[in-house]
Design a protein around this motif. Structure first.
Motif, PDB file in Angstrom:
ATOM      1  N   SER A  69       0.842  -1.194   0.000  1.00  0.00           N
ATOM      2  CA  SER A  69       0.000   0.000   0.000  1.00  0.00           C
ATOM      3  C   SER A  69       0.879   1.246   0.000  1.00  0.00           C
ATOM      4  O   SER A  69       2.066   1.189   0.346  1.00  0.00           O
ATOM      5  CB  SER A  69      -0.908   0.019   1.231  1.00  0.00           C
ATOM      6  OG  SER A  69      -0.131   0.200   2.404  1.00  0.00           O
ATOM      7  N   ALA A  70       0.264   2.360  -0.350  1.00  0.00           N
ATOM      8  CA  ALA A  70       0.969   3.638  -0.289  1.00  0.00           C
ATOM      9  C   ALA A  70       1.382   3.948   1.144  1.00  0.00           C
ATOM     10  O   ALA A  70       2.468   4.472   1.381  1.00  0.00           O
ATOM     11  CB  ALA A  70       0.100   4.753  -0.860  1.00  0.00           C
ATOM     12  N   GLN A  71       0.520   3.603   2.105  1.00  0.00           N
ATOM     13  CA  GLN A  71       0.834   3.869   3.511  1.00  0.00           C
ATOM     14  C   GLN A  71       2.063   3.085   3.962  1.00  0.00           C
ATOM     15  O   GLN A  71       2.913   3.611   4.685  1.00  0.00           O
ATOM     16  CB  GLN A  71      -0.365   3.532   4.407  1.00  0.00           C
ATOM     17  CG  GLN A  71      -1.569   4.434   4.197  1.00  0.00           C
ATOM     18  CD  GLN A  71      -2.372   4.092   2.946  1.00  0.00           C
ATOM     19  OE1 GLN A  71      -2.274   2.999   2.391  1.00  0.00           O
ATOM     20  NE2 GLN A  71      -3.163   5.049   2.469  1.00  0.00           N
ATOM     21  N   GLU A  72       2.158   1.820   3.515  1.00  0.00           N
ATOM     22  CA  GLU A  72       3.329   1.006   3.866  1.00  0.00           C
ATOM     23  C   GLU A  72       4.597   1.624   3.291  1.00  0.00           C
ATOM     24  O   GLU A  72       5.620   1.715   3.974  1.00  0.00           O
ATOM     25  CB  GLU A  72       3.147  -0.416   3.331  1.00  0.00           C
ATOM     26  CG  GLU A  72       4.326  -1.322   3.595  1.00  0.00           C
ATOM     27  CD  GLU A  72       4.136  -2.692   2.981  1.00  0.00           C
ATOM     28  OE1 GLU A  72       4.625  -2.916   1.850  1.00  0.00           O
ATOM     29  OE2 GLU A  72       3.489  -3.543   3.627  1.00  0.00           O
ATOM     30  N   ALA A  95       9.685   7.274   5.337  1.00  0.00           N
ATOM     31  CA  ALA A  95       9.863   8.156   6.501  1.00  0.00           C
ATOM     32  C   ALA A  95      11.183   7.889   7.211  1.00  0.00           C
ATOM     33  O   ALA A  95      11.662   8.731   7.971  1.00  0.00           O
ATOM     34  CB  ALA A  95       8.694   7.991   7.467  1.00  0.00           C
ATOM     35  N   GLU A 113       1.241   5.316  -7.939  1.00  0.00           N
ATOM     36  CA  GLU A 113       0.939   3.887  -7.950  1.00  0.00           C
ATOM     37  C   GLU A 113       0.544   3.481  -9.367  1.00  0.00           C
ATOM     38  O   GLU A 113      -0.172   4.206 -10.061  1.00  0.00           O
ATOM     39  CB  GLU A 113      -0.195   3.566  -6.987  1.00  0.00           C
ATOM     40  CG  GLU A 113      -0.476   2.088  -6.884  1.00  0.00           C
ATOM     41  CD  GLU A 113      -1.461   1.725  -5.780  1.00  0.00           C
ATOM     42  OE1 GLU A 113      -1.669   0.512  -5.572  1.00  0.00           O
ATOM     43  OE2 GLU A 113      -2.006   2.638  -5.136  1.00  0.00           O
ATOM     44  N   GLN A 115       5.028   4.804   2.407  1.00  0.00           N
ATOM     45  CA  GLN A 115       5.282   6.072   3.087  1.00  0.00           C
ATOM     46  C   GLN A 115       5.967   5.843   4.431  1.00  0.00           C
ATOM     47  O   GLN A 115       6.859   6.612   4.819  1.00  0.00           O
ATOM     48  CB  GLN A 115       3.986   6.852   3.266  1.00  0.00           C
ATOM     49  CG  GLN A 115       3.478   7.441   1.971  1.00  0.00           C
ATOM     50  CD  GLN A 115       2.068   7.996   2.071  1.00  0.00           C
ATOM     51  OE1 GLN A 115       1.288   7.593   2.926  1.00  0.00           O
ATOM     52  NE2 GLN A 115       1.741   8.917   1.177  1.00  0.00           N
ATOM     53  N   SER A 116       5.579   4.799   5.142  1.00  0.00           N
ATOM     54  CA  SER A 116       6.226   4.475   6.421  1.00  0.00           C
ATOM     55  C   SER A 116       7.694   4.136   6.210  1.00  0.00           C
ATOM     56  O   SER A 116       8.549   4.532   7.004  1.00  0.00           O
ATOM     57  CB  SER A 116       5.512   3.319   7.108  1.00  0.00           C
ATOM     58  OG  SER A 116       4.226   3.707   7.512  1.00  0.00           O
TER      59      SER A 116
END
Length: 96
Positions: A55-58, A64, A80, A60-61
């Protein structure tokens, strides 16, 4: 699959000071199987990463943790996409 576009937000001297730590981060992401290809843009105002994440969230983490992010010298844009055609050497990247 994601394309990550990095754009430097600080002078190259600030970026260059962080390149060794950034490369260590890249190596960790390659070892984890997250990053597939990376390099700097020309002209040298940022970089490009081909990444695999659930995922994009994964992603992004993970990003970071990049020293470029931690020290605020780059902005990240995530694109994506779902590969459907590839050269024979890259066929394993095409979604089944």
């Amino acid at each position: 699959m994601f394309i990550v576009l990095l754009t430097y937000t600080q002078p190259l001297a600030a970026v260059d000071a962080l390149v060794p730590a950034h490369r260590e981060f890249l190596h960790r992401m390659y070892e984890a199987g997250t990053f597939l290809l990376s390099g700097r843009k020309e002209p040298r105002d940022g970089g490009v990463i081909l990444a695999r994440a659930r995922s994009a969230q994964e992603l992004q983490s993970a990003l970071a943790q990049d020293p470029f992010h931690v020290h605020g010298v780059a902005h990240y844009q995530l694109i994506e996409f779902h590969p459907s055609i590839a050269a024979p050497a890259l066929q394993s990247l095409v979604a089944a």
